[in-house]
Design an enzyme around this catalytic site. Structure first.
Site, PDB file in Angstrom:
ATOM      1  N   GLY A 289       0.853  -1.180   0.000  1.00  0.00           N
ATOM      2  CA  GLY A 289       0.000   0.000   0.000  1.00  0.00           C
ATOM      3  C   GLY A 289       0.888   1.229   0.000  1.00  0.00           C
ATOM      4  N   CYS A 356      -8.546  22.706  17.246  1.00  0.00           N
ATOM      5  CA  CYS A 356      -8.433  22.967  18.676  1.00  0.00           C
ATOM      6  C   CYS A 356      -7.974  21.739  19.445  1.00  0.00           C
ATOM      7  CB  CYS A 356      -9.776  23.462  19.205  1.00  0.00           C
ATOM      8  SG  CYS A 356     -10.346  24.862  18.257  1.00  0.00           S
ATOM      9  N   GLU A 357      -6.736  21.342  19.206  1.00  0.00           N
ATOM     10  CA  GLU A 357      -6.095  20.221  19.899  1.00  0.00           C
ATOM     11  C   GLU A 357      -4.615  20.535  19.894  1.00  0.00           C
ATOM     12  OE1 GLU A 357      -7.354  16.944  20.665  1.00  0.00           O
ATOM     13  OE2 GLU A 357      -9.347  17.135  19.767  1.00  0.00           O
TER      14      GLU A 357
HETATM   15  C1  LIG Z   1      -2.663  -2.354   5.724  1.00  0.00           C
HETATM   16  C2  LIG Z   1      -2.503  -3.638   5.047  1.00  0.00           C
HETATM   17  C3  LIG Z   1      -1.661  -3.761   3.931  1.00  0.00           C
HETATM   18  C4  LIG Z   1      -0.834  -2.619   3.388  1.00  0.00           C
HETATM   19  O1  LIG Z   1       0.157  -2.208   4.267  1.00  0.00           O
HETATM   20  P1  LIG Z   1       1.243  -1.135   3.763  1.00  0.00           P
HETATM   21  O2  LIG Z   1       2.099  -0.930   4.939  1.00  0.00           O
HETATM   22  O3  LIG Z   1       0.501   0.089   3.382  1.00  0.00           O
HETATM   23  O4  LIG Z   1       1.965  -1.738   2.623  1.00  0.00           O
HETATM   24  C5  LIG Z   1      -1.599  -4.971   3.288  1.00  0.00           C
HETATM   25  N1  LIG Z   1      -2.314  -6.052   3.736  1.00  0.00           N
HETATM   26  C6  LIG Z   1      -3.116  -5.973   4.818  1.00  0.00           C
HETATM   27  C7  LIG Z   1      -3.860  -7.173   5.244  1.00  0.00           C
HETATM   28  C8  LIG Z   1      -3.243  -4.774   5.509  1.00  0.00           C
HETATM   29  O5  LIG Z   1      -4.021  -4.706   6.581  1.00  0.00           O
END
Ligand SMILES: *Cc1c(COP(=O)(O)O)cnc(C)c1O
Length: 431
Positions: A289, A356-357
């Site tokens: 991701g 406001c934090e």
């Molecule tokens: C969050 C997540 C990812 C992606 O993680 P990254 O660190 O953004 O690469 C992949 N697989 C699962 C099951 C996740 O929960």
């Protein structure tokens, strides 16, 4: 550190002679003028480069890159990734809807992770005939069997095992230890796979693992996959042959300035996985991701005020923790670069938002070139877990988002309006 060295591994660069920060060939000043601030700016070119690093890293093995939608779920980004061959890792029925809306043809490349899938979400995914369910508990497996029987749809199953591997990262994003809520104890997985043989509606399809996020070293990935591979061998000997191993996501980036060699990182990661997978001939799924989208994105904000409190100087921007919560939530570091840096001595300042934090800050005691009200700044590496974790806290409309591809700029989400925010709310009618 100089701005040039900070931006060296990112798509954002100072372009001379004006000395204005650009995304590729597009000026952030021009973007702010057209679309306003705060504004998320993403480089499609870098997203594609990163996707292709993964797609090409495993030469002798069939691989499918299932982008983790939760990192940045913009429909236009999903569409762009799907067009370049990506699959998707989803964690909710809402994310499935996103994939089906942006790229219906990619349904067959979707894996569904998550510890709390509801019956409705399972039905939705069975209906879409997704590639694989990454099942996280015995009870979920029972529910899945039940729903599959009712809908007369076969479910391809991968158990998400918990390999009990320690990965050095922030505790909130570490998931691969037995004490975490994720996955099935790897020691119990064998028995569960055997139990599936009795079911007409469950097909043992693969095994999956995901040990956490923002993991900088390749070693824990290798260690986890070795354990997974051992399980796969054991199942093989028992006559259950799994066609795929899903190694999850989690490969980290460098949020600090300086050079970061993404290609070398992916090569090192691929080597660790390949050697852990020795003897396994099947398909490898990966769920990156952050690595694909984080460095492609920046949050552009305008300085509203610069104020002194005692010995401290506060730069108050028009972006806040509701737009980018990572510093407040994980004590995360984001490099901050003025869009048109002024000459003059760097000074230690706190960069904060209007919310406001006291937790509403982007940087503390950060040495930055002089900033004045009206100046633009860019918070770098904001492409992952930025907009995706944004909120309307303090009744702040969420930013607009633009995607830059070559010389082209595309608005992919307009700025929210008050009407968008009020739409679900209900006032009392006159009594
Ligand atoms: C969050 C997540 C990812 C992606 O993680 P990254 O660190 O953004 O690469 C992949 N697989 C699962 C099951 C996740 O929960």
């Amino acid at each position: 550190m100089t701005i040039a060295s900070i931006t060296s591994s990112r798509p954002f660069r100072l372009v001379q002679p004006q000395g204005v920060l650009h995304c590729g060939s597009v000026s952030l000043e021009a973007l702010a003028r057209t679309f306003g601030t705060p504004l998320y700016v993403y480089s499609a070119d870098q997203i594609l480069d990163r996707l292709q690093l993964f797609q090409q890293a495993f030469t002798d093995r069939e691989t499918l890159i299932c982008y983790a939608v939760k990192a940045n779920s913009a429909l236009a980004i999903l569409q762009f990734l799907a067009r370049h061959g990506a699959g998707f890792d989803i964690v909710s029925g809402g994310e499935l809807e996103r994939v089906l809306t942006a790229a219906p043809e990619a349904a067959s490349r979707v894996v569904f992770s998550g510890v709390g899938k509801t019956a409705a979400e399972i039905d939705q995914a069975l209906g879409a005939d997704i590639l694989e369910f990454n099942v996280e508990s015995e009870t979920e497996l029972e529910l899945l069997a039940d729903r599959a029987r009712k809908l007369k749809r076969k479910a391809r199953v991968a158990l998400r095992v918990n390999p009990d591997v320690f990965a050095e990262t922030h505790p909130y994003i570490s998931t691969g230890l037995r004490e975490h809520k994720f996955g099935i104890d790897i020691r119990r997985a064998f028995r569960l796979y055997k139990s599936m043989l009795g079911s007409r509606w469950l097909e043992p399809h693969g095994v999956s693992v995901h040990i956490g996020s923002q993991i900088r070293s390749a070693d824990p990935f290798g260690a986890a996959l070795e354990r997974v591979n051992k399980l796969v061998r054991q199942l093989d000997r028992a006559g259950i042959s799994l066609g795929s191993i899903d190694a999850g996501g989690g490969l980290g980036i460098d949020y600090h300035g300086g050079s970061f060699d993404a290609a070398a990182k992916v090569r090192e990661y691929a080597q660790a996985l390949q050697s852990a997978l020795a003897g396994f001939e099947g398909r490898l799924l990966l769920e990156p991701g952050r690595f694909l989208v984080a460095q492609a994105g920046a949050l552009v904000a305008r300085v509203l005020y610069v104020k002194r409190n005692g010995s401290k100087t506060f730069v108050i921007a028009d972006a806040a923790m509701n737009d980018l919560i990572r510093p407040a939530l994980y004590q995360a570091h984001h490099e901050i670069v003025p869009v048109r840096p002024r000459s003059g001595k760097a000074r230690a300042v706190d960069v904060v938002g209007p919310v406001c934090e006291s937790g509403d800050f982007f940087a503390r005691d950060r040495g930055l070139p002089p900033l004045r009200p009206g100046d633009l700044i860019a918070l770098l590496d904001a492409g992952a877990y930025g907009m995706a974790q944004s909120s309307n806290y303090n009744t702040r409309p969420r930013p607009a988002e633009v995607l830059i591809h070559g010389r082209k700029t595309r608005l992919i989400r307009r700025r929210e309006t008050m009407n968008d925010i009020f739409a679900p709310e209900i006032l009392a009618t006159e009594t």
